[in-house]
Scaffold this motif. Structure first.
Motif, PDB file in Angstrom:
ATOM      1  N   GLU A  94     -11.439  21.638  13.918  1.00  7.59           N
ATOM      2  CA  GLU A  94     -10.818  19.935  13.453  1.00  7.59           C
ATOM      3  C   GLU A  94     -11.251  19.674  12.066  1.00  7.59           C
ATOM      4  O   GLU A  94     -10.144  18.666  12.190  1.00  7.59           O
ATOM      5  CB  GLU A  94     -11.688  19.627  14.643  1.00  7.59           C
ATOM      6  CG  GLU A  94     -11.648  19.822  16.081  1.00  7.59           C
ATOM      7  CD  GLU A  94     -12.457  18.964  17.088  1.00  7.59           C
ATOM      8  OE1 GLU A  94     -12.444  17.932  16.446  1.00  7.59           O
ATOM      9  OE2 GLU A  94     -11.967  18.846  18.218  1.00  7.59           O
ATOM     10  N   ARG A  95     -11.965  20.163  11.279  1.00  9.09           N
ATOM     11  CA  ARG A  95     -12.099  19.619   9.409  1.00  9.09           C
ATOM     12  C   ARG A  95     -10.899  19.097   8.645  1.00  9.09           C
ATOM     13  O   ARG A  95     -10.102  18.326   8.799  1.00  9.09           O
ATOM     14  CB  ARG A  95     -13.469  19.467   9.511  1.00  9.09           C
ATOM     15  CG  ARG A  95     -14.092  18.917  10.036  1.00  9.09           C
ATOM     16  CD  ARG A  95     -15.942  19.730   9.778  1.00  9.09           C
ATOM     17  NE  ARG A  95     -17.295  19.134  11.500  1.00  9.09           N
ATOM     18  CZ  ARG A  95     -18.092  19.135  10.641  1.00  9.09           C
ATOM     19  NH1 ARG A  95     -18.457  19.198   8.842  1.00  9.09           N
ATOM     20  NH2 ARG A  95     -18.658  19.264  11.668  1.00  9.09           N
ATOM     21  N   TRP A  96     -10.581  20.572   9.584  1.00  6.34           N
ATOM     22  CA  TRP A  96      -9.055  21.461   8.137  1.00  6.34           C
ATOM     23  C   TRP A  96      -8.185  20.783   8.546  1.00  6.34           C
ATOM     24  O   TRP A  96      -7.349  20.076   7.981  1.00  6.34           O
ATOM     25  CB  TRP A  96      -9.856  22.910   8.686  1.00  6.34           C
ATOM     26  CG  TRP A  96      -9.179  23.706   7.534  1.00  6.34           C
ATOM     27  CD1 TRP A  96      -8.155  22.956   6.014  1.00  6.34           C
ATOM     28  CD2 TRP A  96      -9.607  25.497   7.219  1.00  6.34           C
ATOM     29  NE1 TRP A  96      -7.984  23.835   5.610  1.00  6.34           N
ATOM     30  CE2 TRP A  96      -8.470  24.932   5.754  1.00  6.34           C
ATOM     31  CE3 TRP A  96      -9.774  26.214   8.106  1.00  6.34           C
ATOM     32  CZ2 TRP A  96      -8.902  26.439   4.841  1.00  6.34           C
ATOM     33  CZ3 TRP A  96      -9.918  27.413   7.583  1.00  6.34           C
ATOM     34  CH2 TRP A  96      -9.280  27.945   6.239  1.00  6.34           C
ATOM     35  N   GLN A  97      -8.025  20.699  10.138  1.00  6.17           N
ATOM     36  CA  GLN A  97      -6.360  20.232  10.631  1.00  6.17           C
ATOM     37  C   GLN A  97      -6.455  18.861  10.051  1.00  6.17           C
ATOM     38  O   GLN A  97      -5.735  17.981   9.203  1.00  6.17           O
ATOM     39  CB  GLN A  97      -6.254  20.107  12.255  1.00  6.17           C
ATOM     40  CG  GLN A  97      -5.828  21.715  12.154  1.00  6.17           C
ATOM     41  CD  GLN A  97      -6.210  21.881  14.028  1.00  6.17           C
ATOM     42  OE1 GLN A  97      -6.007  22.908  14.892  1.00  6.17           O
ATOM     43  NE2 GLN A  97      -6.013  20.837  14.094  1.00  6.17           N
ATOM     44  N   ARG A  98      -7.397  18.102  10.366  1.00  8.00           N
ATOM     45  CA  ARG A  98      -7.896  16.711  10.003  1.00  8.00           C
ATOM     46  C   ARG A  98      -7.642  16.270   8.794  1.00  8.00           C
ATOM     47  O   ARG A  98      -6.278  15.748   8.096  1.00  8.00           O
ATOM     48  CB  ARG A  98      -9.329  15.637   9.957  1.00  8.00           C
ATOM     49  CG  ARG A  98      -8.749  14.296  11.269  1.00  8.00           C
ATOM     50  CD  ARG A  98     -10.475  14.267  12.102  1.00  8.00           C
ATOM     51  NE  ARG A  98     -11.190  14.920  12.331  1.00  8.00           N
ATOM     52  CZ  ARG A  98     -12.102  15.257  12.081  1.00  8.00           C
ATOM     53  NH1 ARG A  98     -12.780  14.587  11.271  1.00  8.00           N
ATOM     54  NH2 ARG A  98     -12.959  16.026  12.929  1.00  8.00           N
ATOM     55  N   PHE A  99      -8.117  17.499   7.678  1.00  6.68           N
ATOM     56  CA  PHE A  99      -7.760  17.264   6.440  1.00  6.68           C
ATOM     57  C   PHE A  99      -6.549  17.140   5.797  1.00  6.68           C
ATOM     58  O   PHE A  99      -5.629  16.540   5.120  1.00  6.68           O
ATOM     59  CB  PHE A  99      -9.006  18.634   5.232  1.00  6.68           C
ATOM     60  CG  PHE A  99      -8.940  18.280   4.144  1.00  6.68           C
ATOM     61  CD1 PHE A  99      -9.261  17.329   3.015  1.00  6.68           C
ATOM     62  CD2 PHE A  99      -7.904  19.060   3.609  1.00  6.68           C
ATOM     63  CE1 PHE A  99      -9.061  17.666   2.104  1.00  6.68           C
ATOM     64  CE2 PHE A  99      -7.360  19.711   1.840  1.00  6.68           C
ATOM     65  CZ  PHE A  99      -8.701  18.530   2.010  1.00  6.68           C
ATOM     66  N   LEU A 100      -6.017  18.937   6.620  1.00  3.40           N
ATOM     67  CA  LEU A 100      -4.591  18.813   6.102  1.00  3.40           C
ATOM     68  C   LEU A 100      -3.954  17.948   6.112  1.00  3.40           C
ATOM     69  O   LEU A 100      -2.605  17.588   5.777  1.00  3.40           O
ATOM     70  CB  LEU A 100      -4.198  19.814   6.791  1.00  3.40           C
ATOM     71  CG  LEU A 100      -4.915  21.197   6.081  1.00  3.40           C
ATOM     72  CD1 LEU A 100      -4.807  22.335   6.796  1.00  3.40           C
ATOM     73  CD2 LEU A 100      -4.139  21.623   4.626  1.00  3.40           C
TER      74      LEU A 100
END
Ligand SMILES: Cc1cc2nc3c(=O)[nH]c(=O)nc-3n(C[C@H](O)[C@H](O)[C@H](O)COP(=O)(O)OP(=O)(O)OC[C@H]3O[C@@H](n4cnc5c(N)ncnc54)[C@H](O)[C@@H]3O)c2cc1C
Ligand SMILES: Cc1cc2nc3c(=O)[nH]c(=O)nc-3n(C[C@H](O)[C@H](O)[C@H](O)COP(=O)(O)OP(=O)(O)OC[C@H]3O[C@@H](n4cnc5c(N)ncnc54)[C@H](O)[C@@H]3O)c2cc1C
Lengths: 380, 476
Positions: A252-258
């Motif tokens: 979740e965090r990675w996708q949001r960041f990207l």
């Protein structure tokens, strides 16, 4: 060199590839039809953590033969740093092994298992120590009495256990996600703090206090810190099975960041790849150079038919399989096509199921990345 | 000897006649073929072209079991569909054969999903046998009637005096024991030859294995048979929410069911797709085999195993009081039991006639409706909570599996194996429950590996990940 890339798959390999492409200024679209292995993944980065004799492997450097097939030793070490930095930039702090000893982290059944890089929320230690474990009625994966007995067997040390009633709003339908959602609320947090206050009475405050991995999705670190302060001791989690909160938090965090950085994240099933880009099952076309991070049979990138033929789902191409089940986890898509690159589990040759998928993710993505950079510098 | 359908059937029959009985099995109930069969309550229609006697017995027993074992029979009905190459002449012959043994046949509508060219379809009164619960009910009935059922106990020898059998020697985890007996019935299924050898009169048995493929959905409401001479891959049986497709008939060396041969599974699937063109896309769960013992009457030199009559034989051995029963079908277990029990009762001078035709089996154990309980499921696929486990506590993980059905659904124990093992460890200790878990895993894995395609291949890989990465189970 084209600026547009299509990354197929949003498992660990897809997101890592996207981050590297993004950092070099490419225009990135991620397309995937499913979640990939993150929701199954506790969140530790395992590097081939047992050797052929099933002895724990202290450090990636101990596996030079395997390593050299992919990357030089220095590339490896800087690669792990790069990955840890990327995780830190999306808000996931990690612990790494110290002084050549793997971190030991107990599984949900109480086995102490060597891990390489461990997210901050997860309990891990270089040498075993006695622990206190608290869990609640209804978390069926963590059977405390049995856990303590096995922990005792595998570490020779005591585990104090406290089994607590579930919160009033609990129902038998609750999965780890429901628990986490509850603890992410103010009400849940207050209940948790109060409950642990009671649970900790009479336990040894020197021992770290361990909880099942359900302590929120977004606010995990905040909650754990608050509990540590309140109780005056380390409070960490033990990963459960699936749905695995550790992997879900990272994804979740990675996708949001990207997405915040301008990456397009689409849902769709790729059925054709050519030099222009990819075609989706719903007819959409996405333009760009393509990297398949489709995750082998488990991730959905390969499909096994009843007559043992195997198909690359993204291209429709046939893939050769010996028919031996042991070869299935290491089946590779074959990267010799000129119209796409392959990373991650689909790149084959490494049994991530047994030996740690993160090692394979890192090795294959970095190998691809370095050769891409070489291509770029040649083009210049 | 043998807690399969035959052995328990014989014991139930004798018990009802007032004989004191003990049933012994090396494994749990249904350890042998009775736990590895297709599940079909035959109407007999499958046999009318080849074996009218067996067909008639099936029809009579089919009606009888519906009376005495109603809770364990599912009245699905069955269809026979003829492939286009079957001549009308054969169909007429088949219909006449059915009529001759009172099998009710009617024209039926075309079945959805079936090859559209198989449009000559007939209905018969096939059904489905819930084998495990039925055997558990027989065992309960026998015990309630004063008999005993000793599982995980192996017969290893027999002793005689004056030409009569006097003792049997049994081995179990508790050690060796001798049991005084007046008569022994060898109902050891495919092992019957070995057992009879213990009293020096080995039987001429041929063993044949059959492979079956299990799909995770109930594809059809009825049993569907291929209307033709009996052959490989010609019956689809619905079982609760799943379906079983089978079977084959290949000579095999050992009584223990072998792992399915992959080539045999592929051939079975090819056959299946003639009948159901999209069978290759059905969600497969696993494949398994069962072994038939076929009695080759001395002197008959038949070449193919399928040509031997499905009829059963009762053998009286030279050693007085030693009987063997071989062959038959699940459907006809009661009839076989009756014929054996008649001889045994005669030998023992009991005059009470057979009761089983009218005596209903004990009712089904209330199955827990856990939906209203404030208790989560350990096995979500089959909805098993600790309540059900407690009901059967005492058995191994594999006994618990066949009694509660945990680990039998689409995930094949991926998500519940360790949960039930943890529960079990509190009863038997961690080391023993680890060993039981390993046995459970390899039994489940064996079935998955023999049908390694589609979502089942994905599930198997997931299971390995969860076991080795997630749970830290040993890889070897
Ligand atoms: C239960 C479990 C626990 C694990 N635990 C760990 C662990 O603790 N530590 C560790 O290091 N490793 C672990 N692994 C291994 C690791 O997750 C994998 O080996 C590796 O990371 C695979 O990542 P991937 O990105 O290559 O593939 P995946 O994560 O499988 O991603 C594949 C992606 O491709 C998409 N896709 C596939 N085909 C198509 C198509 N035709 N069109 C569109 N999209 C498509 C899928 O939807 C998915 O998004 C675990 C794996 C599992 C299953
Ligand atoms: C593939 C296949 C599919 C079939 N499908 C159907 C069907 O759909 N419908 C139908 O009606 N029939 C069917 N049958 C036939 C039916 O399953 C068998 O006829 C029936 O199950 C035989 O039961 P049994 O009790 O004689 O043998 P088993 O069930 O094999 O019982 C023998 C028992 O003896 C025990 N034993 C052996 N040696 C010893 C020893 N030394 N000490 C202690 N115990 C011992 C074994 O553990 C075993 O439990 C099928 C058979 C096969 C092979």
């Amino acid at each position: 060199m084209r600026r547009e890339w299509v990354v197929v798959g949003k498992g660990p390999s897809g997101l890592l590839s996207a981050s590297l492409l993004l950092s070099a200024g490419y225009d990135v679209t991620i397309v995937a039809h499913g979640q990939g292995s993150f929701p199954l993944w506790s969140g530790t980065l395992d590097f081939y953590s047992v050797d052929q004799q099933l002895r724990p492997v202290a450090h990636p450097g101990d596996h030079r033969d395997l390593l050299s097939r992919y990357l030089s030793y220095d590339q490896w070490l800087s690669g792990w740093d790069t990955w840890r930095q990327i995780l830190a930039s999306i808000g996931v702090e990690t612990q790494v092994d110290a002084m050549g000893a793997n971190l030991l982290s107990p599984t949900v059944t109480g086995v102490l298992y060597p891990r390489y890089v461990v997210p901050g929320w997860q309990y891990a230690c270089p040498v075993p120590e006695p622990v206190t474990v608290v869990s609640w009625h209804g978390i069926v994966d963590l059977d405390l009495e049995s856990w303590a007995a096995r922990y005792q067997l595998s570490s020779g040390l005591e585990a104090e256990i406290r089994y607590r009633p579930a919160p009033p709003s609990w129902s038998p339908r609750w999965t780890a996600l429901h628990w986490a959602g509850f603890f992410d609320t103010e009400v849940g947090m207050a209940w948790l703090e109060h409950d642990l206050d009671e649970a900790a009475v009479g336990t040894n405050a020197q021992y770290p206090l361990l909880l099942p991995q359900v302590i929120g999705i977004r606010g995990t670190e905040k909650i754990l810190n608050r509990l540590s302060l309140a109780l005056g001791r380390t409070v960490k989690e033990i990963p459960l099975v699936a749905p695995a909160l550790g992997g879900i938090r990272i994804q979740e965090r990675w996708q949001r960041f990207l997405v915040r950085q301008g990456v397009r994240l689409l849902t769709g099933e790729v059925i054709l790849v050519n030099n222009d880009g990819v075609k989706l099952a719903d007819g959409r076309m996405l333009a760009g150079r393509t990297v398949l991070a489709t995750g082998g049979v488990l991730g959905g990138g390969l499909r096994v038919n009843w007559d043992h033929t195997v198909v690359n789902t993204a291209t429709g191409e046939a893939v050769l399989w010996s028919g031996n089940p042991e070869d299935l986890p290491v089946l590779s898509i074959g990267g010799d096509s000129s119209s796409y690159d392959v990373v991650g589990r689909s790149s084959g040759n490494w049994n991530g199921d047994v030996h740690g998928g993160a090692g394979q993710t890192l090795a294959s993505v970095l190998k691809w990345w370095y050769s891409l950079q070489q291509e770029v510098s040649l083009a210049k | 000897m043998g807690a399969g359908a035959t052995g328990l059937g014989v014991a139930w029959d004798l018990m009802l006649r007032g004989v004191a009985v003990i049933v012994v099995d090396q494994g749990d109930l249904a350890h042998g073929t009775s736990g590895r069969f297709h599940g079909l309550l035959h109407s007999g229609a499958r046999y009318v072209l080849t074996d009218a006697v067996a067909a008639g017995q099936c029809q009579a027993e089919n009606l009888c079991l519906r009376r005495i074992a109603g809770p364990y029979i599912e009245d699905t009905g069955g269809l026979f569909a003829a492939p286009p190459e079957v001549p009308d002449r054969l169909i007429d012959q088949w219909k006449q054969g059915c009529r001759a043994v009172n099998i009710p046949v009617a024209e039926s509508v075309v079945v959805k999903g079936l090859n559209s060219r198989w449009n000559r379809v007939f209905s018969v009164n096939d059904g489905v046998i819930n084998g495990y619960p039925l055997l558990q009910a027989l065992a309960r009935g026998i015990e309630e009637g004063g008999g005993r059922v000793l599982t995980h106990t192996r017969l290893v020898g027999a002793a005689e005096a004056n030409g009569k059998i006097r003792k049997v020697i049994l081995e179990s985890a508790e050690g060796t024991q001798e049991l005084a007996v007046d008569a022994v019935v060898n109902a050891a299924g495919p092992w019957a030859g070995e057992v009879a050898a213990l009293w020096g009169d080995p039987l001429p048995l041929t063993l044949s294995r059959g492979v079956m493929v299990l799909f995770s959905h109930r594809q059809q409401p009825q049993v569907i048979n291929r209307l033709d001479m009996p052959g490989d891959g010609d019956i689809l049986v619905p079982h609760d929410h799943i379906s079983i497709w089978g079977t084959t008939d290949r000579e095999t060396a050992l009584p223990e069911a072998p792992p399915p041969d992959y080539q045999e599974v592929i051939e079975l699937m090819e056959r299946g797709q003639e009948m159901f063109p999209d069978m290759g896309q059905w969600r497969v769960l696993r494949a398994f085999t069962g072994v038939r013992p076929l009695y080759r009457a001395p002197g008959s030199g038949s070449a193919s195993t399928r040509d031997i009559s499905r009829d059963f034989v009762v053998v009286e051995h030279p050693l007085s009081g030693a009987f063997s029963v071989i062959g038959g079908k699940w459907t006809t277990f009661r009839l076989m039991a009756q014929q054996v029990a008649d001889r045994v009762a005669g030998y023992l001078h009991y005059s009470t006639p057979c009761q089983t035709q009218s005596h209903p089996l004990p009712p089904r154990l209330e199955s827990f409706d856990s939906s209203g309980l404030a208790e989560p499921f350990l096995c979500e696929c089959e909805r098993v909570s600790t309540r059900q486990l407690q009901q059967y506590s005492g058995g191994s993980l594999s006994d618990l599996r066949t009694r509660t059905w945990f680990g039998m659904g689409p995930c094949q124990g991926t998500f519940c194996g360790h949960r039930v093992a943890a529960w079990q460890s509190l009863r038997v200790g961690v080391e023993q429950s680890d060993q039981e878990l390993l046995n459970f895993r390899s039994e489940r894995e064996r079935g998955m590996l023999s049908a390694l395609w589609g979502d089942n291949a994905v599930e198997w890989l997931l299971q390995r990940n969860i076991r080795f990465q997630g749970l830290g189970e040993p890889t070897k």
